[in-house]
Write an enzyme that holds these catalytic residues in place. Structure first.
Site, PDB file in Angstrom:
ATOM      1  N   SER A  92     105.885 -48.446  93.742  1.00 51.91           N
ATOM      2  CA  SER A  92     105.683 -48.744  95.170  1.00 51.91           C
ATOM      3  C   SER A  92     104.380 -49.502  95.387  1.00 51.91           C
ATOM      4  CB  SER A  92     105.680 -47.454  95.989  1.00 51.91           C
ATOM      5  OG  SER A  92     106.966 -46.853  95.993  1.00 51.91           O
ATOM      6  N   HIS A 114     101.961 -43.125 101.826  1.00 56.55           N
ATOM      7  CA  HIS A 114     102.500 -44.487 101.875  1.00 56.55           C
ATOM      8  C   HIS A 114     101.922 -45.252 103.057  1.00 56.55           C
ATOM      9  CE1 HIS A 114     105.764 -45.338  98.934  1.00 56.55           C
ATOM     10  NE2 HIS A 114     105.667 -44.045  98.730  1.00 56.55           N
ATOM     11  N   ARG A 115     101.913 -44.632 104.215  1.00 60.47           N
ATOM     12  CA  ARG A 115     101.434 -45.318 105.423  1.00 60.47           C
ATOM     13  C   ARG A 115      99.955 -45.674 105.299  1.00 60.47           C
ATOM     14  NH1 ARG A 115     104.573 -41.327 109.627  1.00 60.47           N
ATOM     15  NH2 ARG A 115     106.541 -42.487 109.738  1.00 60.47           N
ATOM     16  N   GLY A 136     111.118 -48.597  88.331  1.00 59.99           N
ATOM     17  CA  GLY A 136     110.164 -47.728  87.653  1.00 59.99           C
ATOM     18  C   GLY A 136     110.560 -46.276  87.812  1.00 59.99           C
ATOM     19  N   GLY A 137     109.967 -45.435  86.983  1.00 62.49           N
ATOM     20  CA  GLY A 137     110.206 -44.004  87.076  1.00 62.49           C
ATOM     21  C   GLY A 137     109.330 -43.360  88.124  1.00 62.49           C
ATOM     22  N   ALA A 138     109.412 -42.026  88.190  1.00 66.27           N
ATOM     23  CA  ALA A 138     108.622 -41.289  89.170  1.00 66.27           C
ATOM     24  C   ALA A 138     107.136 -41.458  88.902  1.00 66.27           C
ATOM     25  CB  ALA A 138     108.998 -39.801  89.115  1.00 66.27           C
ATOM     26  N   THR A 175     113.629 -46.167 103.693  1.00 72.79           N
ATOM     27  CA  THR A 175     115.002 -45.660 103.699  1.00 72.79           C
ATOM     28  C   THR A 175     115.058 -44.145 103.646  1.00 72.79           C
ATOM     29  OG1 THR A 175     115.091 -45.887 101.291  1.00 72.79           O
ATOM     30  CG2 THR A 175     115.905 -47.739 102.597  1.00 72.79           C
ATOM     31  N   ARG A 184      98.344 -46.494 102.718  1.00 70.39           N
ATOM     32  CA  ARG A 184      98.132 -47.607 101.786  1.00 70.39           C
ATOM     33  C   ARG A 184      98.431 -48.949 102.420  1.00 70.39           C
ATOM     34  NH1 ARG A 184     101.091 -45.008  97.496  1.00 70.39           N
ATOM     35  NH2 ARG A 184     102.789 -46.434  97.939  1.00 70.39           N
ATOM     36  N   SER A 193     105.333 -43.960  88.693  1.00 72.23           N
ATOM     37  CA  SER A 193     105.011 -45.031  87.744  1.00 72.23           C
ATOM     38  C   SER A 193     104.101 -46.081  88.353  1.00 72.23           C
ATOM     39  CB  SER A 193     106.299 -45.710  87.262  1.00 72.23           C
ATOM     40  OG  SER A 193     106.977 -46.310  88.355  1.00 72.23           O
TER      41      SER A 193
END
Length: 404
Positions: free
Chosen positions: A239, A274-275, A232-234, A257, A277, A236
């Site tokens: 994740s 991110h964390r 997917g794009g930015a 990474t 979620r 999008s």
């Protein structure tokens, strides 16, 4: 044990009354769902909902043989008027066991939220677990491990309940997982089926009759792909889509990474989001050394986010940003690293969901190094996808199935 699902929707049904959303607008005909209610062997009714008598009649059944009505919702009485001839509806206190005249044994399962779940054992020994909307067991039904033949639960609302049951051995490879309490959070049709399949579950129309314990006879459990690539794009939603595919797994290693960047508050904010979620049980490893993780024969599922940052690190290692180094041996060295990674993906026995950026569809980068990265990421994505059973492209938050 025969189970008829008189309804499979959320407590307000689907479509919700007067709701103008797109999911409700398309939930018509066979996609409409009444509030969830289960009829077991024509004698046990789990949850009493409006129109239960007519729903049973449409499914070719009658409620005249019902000897027990049990409620899961957190209230003391039925939500609707009791149809004539039915026994009074009730809830069993947590942990209590009720033996019915027909030979069924029902145990009340404590929940981590208001409501009651029911563990039902048939006279022949088949076992079914039914969970209320928004509910997850706070412990095993009887304190000892056993595998259910069927689990009927709020799969989309509480995927962590499946993770907990899988971790305890209560869900096995042949457990039939049926999603109920379906609401308008997910559009019906292919998108609903895809989301449920990722959790090893399925949905059935209202009025469907299933035989508990006969799942291997009339069908195989949904095939969970071992390797999945999400492109997917930015921004999008790629994740989020990748994380969603592993919500029902008892253990997950989140392989970040991108590492850490000292003194970069914007990057720290991204990592923090991110964390936040991720489920609390997931473990994070910040590394670009993916091959050893993939080569481990045993271990939890891996979520790799993302391959584009892995490639950035690999290109750093080989000096790919310098034209002279690239021409001398950088390109050859990068090819070797990519080949090693792809071979590890091909041979891995672990469940893997990887995320990568889909690039090259927009403006051509102005620099040679930018164009080089774009080209190499395209090649990496194609090689990685070639080793995956399932490949998705996420556009504007919508997942398009490319393979699988």
């Amino acid at each position: 044990m025969e189970l008829t699902l008189l309804g499979t929707g959320a407590p307000d049904g689907l479509p919700r009354p007067a709701c103008p959303c797109a999911a409700c607008a398309t939930a018509v005909g066979g996609r409409a769902r009444a509030a969830t209610a289960l009829l077991l062997d024509g004698t046990l009714l789990l949850d009493l909902t409006p129109g239960a008598v007519f729903a049973a009649a449409r499914a070719g059944h009658s409620l005249t043989g019902v000897t027990q009505v049990l409620l899961t919702h957190p209230h003391d009485g039925p939500a609707v008027e009791l149809p004539p001839g039915l026994p009074a509806a009730a809830r069993i206190p947590d942990g209590r066991v009720l033996s019915l005249l027909g030979g069924h044994r029902v145990r009340a399962v404590p929940m981590d939220s208001p409501g009651t779940g029911y563990d039902v054992t048939s006279p022949e020994g088949e076992r079914l677990l039914y969970l209320p909307p928004g509910g997850s067991p706070s412990g095993l039904a009887d304190g000892s491990p056993h595998t259910y033949d069927m689990v009927v639960a709020d799969v989309l609302g509480r995927p962590d309940a499946l993770a907990r049951l899988r971790g305890a051995g209560a869900i096995g490879p042949t457990t039939d997982i049926v999603a109920v309490h379906l609401d308008h959070d997910v559009p019906p049709g292919p998108e609903l089926d895809r989301r449920l399949a990722a959790a090893g579950a399925r949905a059935v129309p209202d009025g469907t009759t299933l035989v508990v314990g006969a799942f291997p006879i009339y069908g195989a459990p949904p095939d969970l792909p071992r390797r999945t690539l999400v492109l997917g794009g930015a921004r999008s939603g790629k994740s989020v889509e990748a994380e969603r595919r592993l919500e029902a797994f008892p253990e997950v290693v989140y392989v970040a990474t991108g590492g850490t960047r000292e003194g970069d508050p914007e990057w720290a904010s991204r990592v923090g989001l991110h964390r936040d979620r991720r489920p609390g049980a997931w473990r994070t490893e910040e590394t670009c050394d993916l091959v050893p993780l993939l080569e481990e024969d045993d271990g939890p599922a891996l979520l790799i986010d993302c391959l584009s940052l892995w490639l950035t690190d690999a290109m750093d290692q080989v000096g790919a940003w310098d034209d002279a180094k690239w021409a001398a041996d950088g390109e050859r060295a990068l090819r070797a690293l990519v080949t090693e990674l792809v071979a590890a993906v091909r041979a891995t026995r672990r469940t893997v969901v990887a995320v990568s950026n889909e690039v090259g569809s927009g403006v051509v980068p102005a620099t040679a190094s930018g164009r080089r990265f774009r080209d190499e990421l395209g090649r990496l994505n194609a090689a990685f996808a070639g080793e995956c059973e399932h490949v998705l492209l996420v556009v504007a938050g919508q997942a398009l199935v490319l393979r699988g």
